[in-house]
Design an enzyme around this catalytic site. Sequence first.
Site, PDB file in Angstrom:
ATOM      1  CD  GLU A   1      -1.658   5.060   5.796  1.00 19.27           C
ATOM      2  OE1 GLU A   1      -2.139   5.877   4.654  1.00 19.27           O
ATOM      3  OE2 GLU A   1      -1.368   5.639   6.686  1.00 19.27           O
TER       4      GLU A   1
ATOM      5  CE  LYS B   1      -2.122  -4.096   3.648  1.00 18.90           C
ATOM      6  NZ  LYS B   1      -2.471  -5.139   2.720  1.00 18.90           N
TER       7      LYS B   1
ATOM      8  CB  SER C   1      -1.123   0.100   1.367  1.00 11.76           C
ATOM      9  OG  SER C   1      -1.304   1.311   1.495  1.00 11.76           O
TER      10      SER C   1
ATOM     11  CE1 TYR D   1      -4.100  -1.654   5.557  1.00 17.14           C
ATOM     12  CE2 TYR D   1      -3.050   0.372   4.661  1.00 17.14           C
ATOM     13  CZ  TYR D   1      -3.686  -0.897   4.735  1.00 17.14           C
ATOM     14  OH  TYR D   1      -3.906  -1.083   3.388  1.00 17.14           O
TER      15      TYR D   1
HETATM   16  P1  NAP Z   1     -11.433  -4.238   1.710  1.00 20.31           P
HETATM   17  O1  NAP Z   1     -12.690  -3.949   0.846  1.00 20.31           O
HETATM   18  O2  NAP Z   1     -11.596  -3.969   3.173  1.00 20.31           O
HETATM   19  O3  NAP Z   1     -11.278  -6.100   1.717  1.00 20.31           O
HETATM   20  C1  NAP Z   1     -10.700  -6.440   2.806  1.00 20.31           C
HETATM   21  C2  NAP Z   1     -10.925  -8.054   2.495  1.00 20.31           C
HETATM   22  O4  NAP Z   1     -10.314  -8.713   3.412  1.00 20.31           O
HETATM   23  C3  NAP Z   1     -12.424  -8.517   2.986  1.00 20.31           C
HETATM   24  O5  NAP Z   1     -12.589  -9.681   1.965  1.00 20.31           O
HETATM   25  C4  NAP Z   1     -12.197  -9.014   4.195  1.00 20.31           C
HETATM   26  O6  NAP Z   1     -13.438  -9.982   4.477  1.00 20.31           O
HETATM   27  C5  NAP Z   1     -11.125  -9.760   4.024  1.00 20.31           C
HETATM   28  N1  NAP Z   1     -10.586  -9.863   5.638  1.00 20.31           N
HETATM   29  C6  NAP Z   1     -10.292  -9.006   6.637  1.00 20.31           C
HETATM   30  N2  NAP Z   1      -9.934  -9.630   7.829  1.00 20.31           N
HETATM   31  C7  NAP Z   1      -9.836 -10.846   7.568  1.00 20.31           C
HETATM   32  C8  NAP Z   1      -9.530 -12.134   8.192  1.00 20.31           C
HETATM   33  N3  NAP Z   1      -9.050 -12.098   9.534  1.00 20.31           N
HETATM   34  N4  NAP Z   1      -9.383 -13.397   7.592  1.00 20.31           N
HETATM   35  C9  NAP Z   1      -9.489 -13.445   6.450  1.00 20.31           C
HETATM   36  N5  NAP Z   1     -10.288 -12.444   5.473  1.00 20.31           N
HETATM   37  C10 NAP Z   1     -10.205 -10.966   6.031  1.00 20.31           C
HETATM   38  O7  NAP Z   1     -10.093  -3.998   0.963  1.00 20.31           O
HETATM   39  P2  NAP Z   1      -9.890  -3.384  -0.561  1.00 20.31           P
HETATM   40  O8  NAP Z   1     -10.028  -2.186  -0.738  1.00 20.31           O
HETATM   41  O9  NAP Z   1     -10.535  -4.583  -1.537  1.00 20.31           O
HETATM   42  O10 NAP Z   1      -8.111  -3.774  -0.443  1.00 20.31           O
HETATM   43  C11 NAP Z   1      -7.607  -5.020  -0.766  1.00 20.31           C
HETATM   44  C12 NAP Z   1      -6.226  -5.275  -0.128  1.00 20.31           C
HETATM   45  O11 NAP Z   1      -5.413  -3.980  -0.761  1.00 20.31           O
HETATM   46  C13 NAP Z   1      -6.229  -4.943   1.106  1.00 20.31           C
HETATM   47  O12 NAP Z   1      -5.270  -5.663   1.830  1.00 20.31           O
HETATM   48  C14 NAP Z   1      -5.906  -3.429   1.305  1.00 20.31           C
HETATM   49  O13 NAP Z   1      -5.318  -3.408   2.663  1.00 20.31           O
HETATM   50  C15 NAP Z   1      -4.920  -3.196   0.179  1.00 20.31           C
HETATM   51  N6  NAP Z   1      -4.960  -2.093  -0.344  1.00 20.31           N
HETATM   52  C16 NAP Z   1      -5.935  -1.343  -0.652  1.00 20.31           C
HETATM   53  C17 NAP Z   1      -5.863  -0.212  -1.261  1.00 20.31           C
HETATM   54  C18 NAP Z   1      -7.214   0.456  -1.738  1.00 20.31           C
HETATM   55  O14 NAP Z   1      -7.127   1.864  -1.928  1.00 20.31           O
HETATM   56  N7  NAP Z   1      -8.483  -0.008  -2.117  1.00 20.31           N
HETATM   57  C19 NAP Z   1      -4.549   0.507  -1.664  1.00 20.31           C
HETATM   58  C20 NAP Z   1      -3.680  -0.150  -1.432  1.00 20.31           C
HETATM   59  C21 NAP Z   1      -3.804  -1.557  -0.634  1.00 20.31           C
HETATM   60  P3  NAP Z   1     -14.793  -9.395   5.168  1.00 20.31           P
HETATM   61  O15 NAP Z   1     -15.599  -9.204   3.634  1.00 20.31           O
HETATM   62  O16 NAP Z   1     -15.444 -10.478   5.726  1.00 20.31           O
HETATM   63  O17 NAP Z   1     -14.680  -8.048   5.998  1.00 20.31           O
HETATM   64  N1  GDD Z   2     -12.260   7.139   6.240  1.00 22.06           N
HETATM   65  C1  GDD Z   2     -12.458   8.584   6.326  1.00 22.06           C
HETATM   66  N2  GDD Z   2     -13.593   9.047   7.120  1.00 22.06           N
HETATM   67  N3  GDD Z   2     -11.451   9.312   5.842  1.00 22.06           N
HETATM   68  C2  GDD Z   2     -11.382  10.502   6.326  1.00 22.06           C
HETATM   69  C3  GDD Z   2     -12.725  11.126   6.864  1.00 22.06           C
HETATM   70  C4  GDD Z   2     -13.798  10.488   7.364  1.00 22.06           C
HETATM   71  O1  GDD Z   2     -14.740  10.839   7.813  1.00 22.06           O
HETATM   72  N4  GDD Z   2     -12.629  12.619   6.976  1.00 22.06           N
HETATM   73  C5  GDD Z   2     -11.560  12.989   6.267  1.00 22.06           C
HETATM   74  N5  GDD Z   2     -10.748  11.592   6.005  1.00 22.06           N
HETATM   75  C6  GDD Z   2      -9.309  11.578   5.254  1.00 22.06           C
HETATM   76  C7  GDD Z   2      -8.367  10.854   6.175  1.00 22.06           C
HETATM   77  O2  GDD Z   2      -7.989  11.353   7.156  1.00 22.06           O
HETATM   78  C8  GDD Z   2      -7.452  10.474   4.879  1.00 22.06           C
HETATM   79  O3  GDD Z   2      -6.556  11.463   4.850  1.00 22.06           O
HETATM   80  C9  GDD Z   2      -8.170  10.613   3.829  1.00 22.06           C
HETATM   81  O4  GDD Z   2      -9.448  11.203   3.985  1.00 22.06           O
HETATM   82  C10 GDD Z   2      -8.400   9.062   3.054  1.00 22.06           C
HETATM   83  O5  GDD Z   2      -9.179   8.238   3.863  1.00 22.06           O
HETATM   84  P1  GDD Z   2      -9.320   7.007   3.860  1.00 22.06           P
HETATM   85  O6  GDD Z   2     -10.467   7.000   2.475  1.00 22.06           O
HETATM   86  O7  GDD Z   2     -10.058   6.307   4.724  1.00 22.06           O
HETATM   87  O8  GDD Z   2      -8.265   6.329   2.877  1.00 22.06           O
HETATM   88  P2  GDD Z   2      -6.891   6.001   3.326  1.00 22.06           P
HETATM   89  O9  GDD Z   2      -5.793   6.718   2.424  1.00 22.06           O
HETATM   90  O10 GDD Z   2      -6.640   6.309   4.930  1.00 22.06           O
HETATM   91  O11 GDD Z   2      -6.426   4.333   3.255  1.00 22.06           O
HETATM   92  C11 GDD Z   2      -6.849   3.865   2.212  1.00 22.06           C
HETATM   93  O12 GDD Z   2      -5.696   3.942   1.110  1.00 22.06           O
HETATM   94  C12 GDD Z   2      -4.609   3.202   1.315  1.00 22.06           C
HETATM   95  C13 GDD Z   2      -3.996   3.388   0.336  1.00 22.06           C
HETATM   96  O13 GDD Z   2      -2.997   4.418   0.480  1.00 22.06           O
HETATM   97  C14 GDD Z   2      -7.357   2.289   2.585  1.00 22.06           C
HETATM   98  O14 GDD Z   2      -7.860   1.731   1.243  1.00 22.06           O
HETATM   99  C15 GDD Z   2      -5.961   1.576   2.756  1.00 22.06           C
HETATM  100  O15 GDD Z   2      -6.368   0.338   3.012  1.00 22.06           O
HETATM  101  C16 GDD Z   2      -4.933   1.712   1.584  1.00 22.06           C
HETATM  102  O16 GDD Z   2      -3.893   0.827   1.844  1.00 22.06           O
END
Ligand code: NAP
Ligand code: GDD
Length: 363
Positions: free
Chosen positions: A133, A158, A131, A154
């Site tokens: 992050e 990662k 990520s 987190y």
């Molecule tokens: P997400 O929607 O939060 O999905 C997370 C998945 O992990 C869900 O299927 C969840 O199951 C499963 N999970 C959580 N805890 C678990 C456990 N203890 N055992 C087995 N499964 C578990 O995340 P996403 O946005 O699809 O992201 C996919 C991956 O990419 C994650 O590793 C995230 O950290 C990483 N990532 C995401 C982003 C982004 O912007 N989306 C960016 C960089 C990296 P449930 O449905 O049962 O909760």
């Molecule tokens: N969630 C959330 N909720 N974020 C907020 C809010 C709120 O009410 N208000 C402001 N924010 C700001 C957070 O402080 C952060 O700076 C930004 O919005 C994005 O927050 P998120 O959407 O929660 O995403 P993230 O960047 O912290 O994390 C996501 O991206 C990562 C990759 O950089 C997640 O998907 C992580 O799993 C992923 O790795």
Amino acid sequence: MAKRALITGITGQDGSYLAEFLLSRGYQVHGIIRRASTFNTRRIDHIYQDPHNPEASLVLHYGDLSSSEQLTNLIYNIQPEEIYHLGAQSHVRVSFEMPEYTGNITALGTTRLLEAIRRSGIKTHFYQASSSEMFGNAPAPQNENTPFQPRSPYGAAKVYAYWITVNYREAYRLFCCNGVLFNHESPRRGETFVTRKITRAVAHILAGKQKKLFLGNLESKRDWGYAPEYVEAMWRMLQQERPDDYVLGTGEPHSVKEFLAAAFGYVGLDWKEWVEMDPKYLRPTEVDLLIADTAKARQKLSWEPKIRFEELVRIMIDADMEAEGLVPVGEGVAILRSRFPDWHQWGNAVTLAVQSAQGQALE
Ligand code: NAP
Ligand code: GDD
């Protein structure tokens, strides 16, 4: 014989798009789901297949990233050619409340899987969902050579998972890749991440269900892309001759404030009239600026995201409006344009007309 892929986190945003993508390429897809007292497969219900069918190309298995016994059995029994490890406690702010749990699942979950692969002796290609992050405070733009400076439990978890993946690649010659993905969103994004929280609130406001939207820090900037485009790049990483690590993003930063302006502006509303600050959504330490430098992915994977910020916002708002039974703005404008050729002279009044055509009077 169809190639077998195993996906952890198949019920999540990325897992659901990746499963669709792999099925469309003829894979037999195995997914690990958590046991819950209610159904938690909403994002993959449309591709569900009857487990009694011996020809089923989507097979779900119960499992949890906290249990190595379970993961080892699954890997040994399925013998997948590709493993996409997407499961994680993925919410940054929640990780401050549950640091130990986040470490156990998001960091050690990766070790459990890698160890299961090593012990089983199977030849497989492994993808680790790393990520942006992890970059935390590191100066932008960030690429594969930028040192990590994580700012959350987190992010730290990662970073551990990233390095254990590299270590298994070097120590045991396993084919392991890190995809260092910047934020990517979609209509399937979890409702507590900021983009979806905003687009859902806009639809709720128009449907008369919500009066205020409470948020935290509006100044931070993220590099937001469109999730379905990113899962294809995960697959491309595992098709390369050699395992490697890649950064994926759009290279375009936008603040939360800009997202608000785009989302509310799309339906003719001024976000300042609807948004309030709640300190409970602030983080003890924040990541201020993330911008991807994706030169390597462009060159080696021939990967380039097409959906940009404004279009992403429109896709998400339209989907949330549809879910509320409202005519999506894009569709509403098309109807107006077909009836009134000079519609564009009306400016923002168009979107208000769409709402009134739906009988949605705004207070
Ligand atoms: P997400 O929607 O939060 O999905 C997370 C998945 O992990 C869900 O299927 C969840 O199951 C499963 N999970 C959580 N805890 C678990 C456990 N203890 N055992 C087995 N499964 C578990 O995340 P996403 O946005 O699809 O992201 C996919 C991956 O990419 C994650 O590793 C995230 O950290 C990483 N990532 C995401 C982003 C982004 O912007 N989306 C960016 C960089 C990296 P449930 O449905 O049962 O909760
Ligand atoms: N969630 C959330 N909720 N974020 C907020 C809010 C709120 O009410 N208000 C402001 N924010 C700001 C957070 O402080 C952060 O700076 C930004 O919005 C994005 O927050 P998120 O959407 O929660 O995403 P993230 O960047 O912290 O994390 C996501 O991206 C990562 C990759 O950089 C997640 O998907 C992580 O799993 C992923 O790795």
